[in-house]
Design an enzyme around this catalytic site. Structure first.
Site, PDB file in Angstrom:
ATOM      1  N   ASN A  10      16.369  20.457 -25.562  1.00 44.54           N
ATOM      2  CA  ASN A  10      16.865  19.471 -24.596  1.00 44.54           C
ATOM      3  C   ASN A  10      17.568  20.199 -23.440  1.00 44.54           C
ATOM      4  OD1 ASN A  10      18.709  17.671 -23.285  1.00 44.54           O
ATOM      5  ND2 ASN A  10      18.465  16.223 -24.978  1.00 44.54           N
ATOM      6  N   GLY A  12      19.062  19.059 -20.803  1.00 45.12           N
ATOM      7  CA  GLY A  12      20.355  18.473 -20.401  1.00 45.12           C
ATOM      8  C   GLY A  12      21.486  19.044 -21.237  1.00 45.12           C
ATOM      9  N   ASP A  70      23.409  18.254 -32.840  1.00 43.24           N
ATOM     10  CA  ASP A  70      22.802  16.948 -33.073  1.00 43.24           C
ATOM     11  C   ASP A  70      23.792  15.914 -32.581  1.00 43.24           C
ATOM     12  OD1 ASP A  70      20.256  15.832 -34.166  1.00 43.24           O
ATOM     13  OD2 ASP A  70      21.694  14.503 -35.111  1.00 43.24           O
ATOM     14  N   PHE A 153      22.322  13.226 -18.460  1.00 44.73           N
ATOM     15  CA  PHE A 153      20.979  12.976 -18.991  1.00 44.73           C
ATOM     16  C   PHE A 153      21.055  11.809 -19.978  1.00 44.73           C
ATOM     17  CE2 PHE A 153      21.552  14.748 -23.283  1.00 44.73           C
ATOM     18  CZ  PHE A 153      22.701  15.516 -23.113  1.00 44.73           C
ATOM     19  N   ASP A 156      23.614   8.657 -20.432  1.00 44.38           N
ATOM     20  CA  ASP A 156      24.800   8.753 -19.562  1.00 44.38           C
ATOM     21  C   ASP A 156      24.926   7.596 -18.553  1.00 44.38           C
ATOM     22  OD1 ASP A 156      26.250  10.982 -20.505  1.00 44.38           O
ATOM     23  OD2 ASP A 156      24.858  12.371 -19.559  1.00 44.38           O
ATOM     24  N   LYS A 176      32.684  15.831 -17.099  1.00 48.46           N
ATOM     25  CA  LYS A 176      32.081  15.361 -18.359  1.00 48.46           C
ATOM     26  C   LYS A 176      32.388  16.340 -19.487  1.00 48.46           C
ATOM     27  CE  LYS A 176      27.840  14.283 -20.791  1.00 48.46           C
ATOM     28  NZ  LYS A 176      26.389  14.376 -20.875  1.00 48.46           N
ATOM     29  N   HIS A 181      32.052  14.458 -26.078  1.00 49.23           N
ATOM     30  CA  HIS A 181      31.749  14.790 -27.461  1.00 49.23           C
ATOM     31  C   HIS A 181      31.289  16.243 -27.586  1.00 49.23           C
ATOM     32  CE1 HIS A 181      28.267  13.527 -25.260  1.00 49.23           C
ATOM     33  NE2 HIS A 181      27.412  13.620 -26.259  1.00 49.23           N
ATOM     34  N   ARG A 182      30.349  16.645 -26.718  1.00 52.61           N
ATOM     35  CA  ARG A 182      29.792  18.001 -26.783  1.00 52.61           C
ATOM     36  C   ARG A 182      30.836  19.039 -26.374  1.00 52.61           C
ATOM     37  NH1 ARG A 182      25.798  16.679 -24.553  1.00 52.61           N
ATOM     38  NH2 ARG A 182      24.642  16.340 -26.480  1.00 52.61           N
TER      39      ARG A 182
HETATM   40  P1  ITT Z   1      17.206  18.928 -29.716  1.00 54.28           P
HETATM   41  O1  ITT Z   1      17.078  18.313 -31.084  1.00 54.28           O
HETATM   42  O2  ITT Z   1      16.067  19.814 -29.355  1.00 54.28           O
HETATM   43  O3  ITT Z   1      18.544  19.573 -29.479  1.00 54.28           O
HETATM   44  P2  ITT Z   1      17.101  16.161 -28.831  1.00 54.28           P
HETATM   45  O4  ITT Z   1      17.155  15.505 -27.480  1.00 54.28           O
HETATM   46  O5  ITT Z   1      15.968  15.769 -29.752  1.00 54.28           O
HETATM   47  O6  ITT Z   1      17.142  17.751 -28.604  1.00 54.28           O
HETATM   48  P3  ITT Z   1      19.021  14.961 -30.645  1.00 54.28           P
HETATM   49  O7  ITT Z   1      18.043  14.725 -31.739  1.00 54.28           O
HETATM   50  O8  ITT Z   1      20.376  15.522 -30.993  1.00 54.28           O
HETATM   51  O9  ITT Z   1      18.485  15.953 -29.531  1.00 54.28           O
HETATM   52  O10 ITT Z   1      19.200  13.605 -29.856  1.00 54.28           O
HETATM   53  C1  ITT Z   1      20.281  13.401 -29.070  1.00 54.28           C
HETATM   54  C2  ITT Z   1      20.006  12.263 -28.110  1.00 54.28           C
HETATM   55  O11 ITT Z   1      21.237  11.538 -27.926  1.00 54.28           O
HETATM   56  C3  ITT Z   1      19.624  12.781 -26.736  1.00 54.28           C
HETATM   57  O12 ITT Z   1      18.243  12.937 -26.618  1.00 54.28           O
HETATM   58  C4  ITT Z   1      20.216  11.711 -25.832  1.00 54.28           C
HETATM   59  O13 ITT Z   1      19.349  10.620 -25.786  1.00 54.28           O
HETATM   60  C5  ITT Z   1      21.456  11.258 -26.588  1.00 54.28           C
HETATM   61  N1  ITT Z   1      22.626  12.024 -26.097  1.00 54.28           N
HETATM   62  C6  ITT Z   1      23.310  12.993 -26.775  1.00 54.28           C
HETATM   63  N2  ITT Z   1      24.285  13.510 -26.017  1.00 54.28           N
HETATM   64  C7  ITT Z   1      24.222  12.867 -24.841  1.00 54.28           C
HETATM   65  C8  ITT Z   1      24.948  12.970 -23.642  1.00 54.28           C
HETATM   66  O14 ITT Z   1      25.902  13.876 -23.489  1.00 54.28           O
HETATM   67  N3  ITT Z   1      24.621  12.153 -22.644  1.00 54.28           N
HETATM   68  C9  ITT Z   1      23.625  11.257 -22.767  1.00 54.28           C
HETATM   69  N4  ITT Z   1      22.870  11.111 -23.856  1.00 54.28           N
HETATM   70  C10 ITT Z   1      23.164  11.903 -24.897  1.00 54.28           C
END
Ligand code: ITT
Length: 201
Positions: A10, A12, A70, A153, A156, A176, A181-182
């Site tokens: 990901n 973002g 995650d 992303f 958001d 942000k 959280h991150r």
């Molecule tokens: P990886 O597993 O490859 O890291 P992924 O996008 O599949 O990428 P996740 O399974 O952890 O990751 O899904 C997290 C989702 O939650 C992500 O795709 C966003 O839709 C949402 N998300 C998580 N953190 C976010 C943030 O800071 N801002 C907006 N949306 C977020």
């Protein structure tokens, strides 16, 4: 230079991670930069389980220190959906403009007090000695009535932070990261890694 691989596809997330985890003497590589191509099945039922699955899978493949994130959005009115299924909600390849609108439609007519939500992030580190460390961070907010903002992303544009009265897509990345959280989970992980790396020398 110490090498740490971040097991995410990901973009973002990766942008935020590289800024927050910036440490002297440590190079953070994406899977792509490390030349790793792996399709990881995220079959856990919690953020913690999935973060560990991702970190361990790539850790076992490379023998390096591997981190994974995650994360997801929990909307209280929707029984914490989309939760661990945030990336897969309404289909992995569905544009977020559509996913966000679907969630807004499901909250049509719902009062502000009932629109509470949070982003959750678990970071897992799989260490070469077989140990796994996890840290967690959350940010509380609410789902707005319309998408706003171009930054960030995923969800958001619909996630509003009460302190700033705007969505996390309207904050700069620095703002942000300070609240998110991150940001919280990664800063806690950074402390854990410093201890590990110092003990290793
Ligand atoms: P990886 O597993 O490859 O890291 P992924 O996008 O599949 O990428 P996740 O399974 O952890 O990751 O899904 C997290 C989702 O939650 C992500 O795709 C966003 O839709 C949402 N998300 C998580 N953190 C976010 C943030 O800071 N801002 C907006 N949306 C977020």
């Amino acid at each position: 230079m110490k090498k740490i691989i971040f097991a995410t596809g990901n973009e973002g997330k990766l942008k935020e991670i590289k800024v927050i985890l910036d440490m002297e003497g440590v190079e953070i590589l994406s899977m792509q930069e490390a030349g790793i191509h792996a399709d990881i099945e995220e079959n856990g039922t919690t953020f913690q389980e999935n973060a560990i699955i991702k970190a361990k899978t790539i850790g076992e493949l490379t023998g390096e220190i591997v981190l994974a994130d995650d994360s997801g959005l929990e909307i209280d009115y929707l029984n914490k959906e989309p939760g661990v299924y945030s990336a897969r909600y309404a289909g992995e390849d569905t544009p977020y403009s559509i996913k966000n609108q679907m969630l807004l439609d499901r909250l049509e007519g719902v009062e502000m007090e009932q629109r509470t939500a949070r982003f959750v992030c678990v970071i897992a580190a799989a260490l070469p000695d077989g140990r796994v460390i996890t840290t967690r961070g959350t940010i509380e907010g609410y789902i707005g009535h319309a998408p706003a903002g171009e930054n960030g992303f995923g969800y958001d544009p619909i996630f509003y932070v009460p302190e700033y009265r705007c969505s996390t897509a309207q904050l700069t990345m620095e703002q942000k990261n300070r609240l998110s959280h991150r940001g919280k989970a990664l800063r806690a992980m950074k402390e854990e890694l410093k201890v590990y790396l110092e003990a290793e020398v």
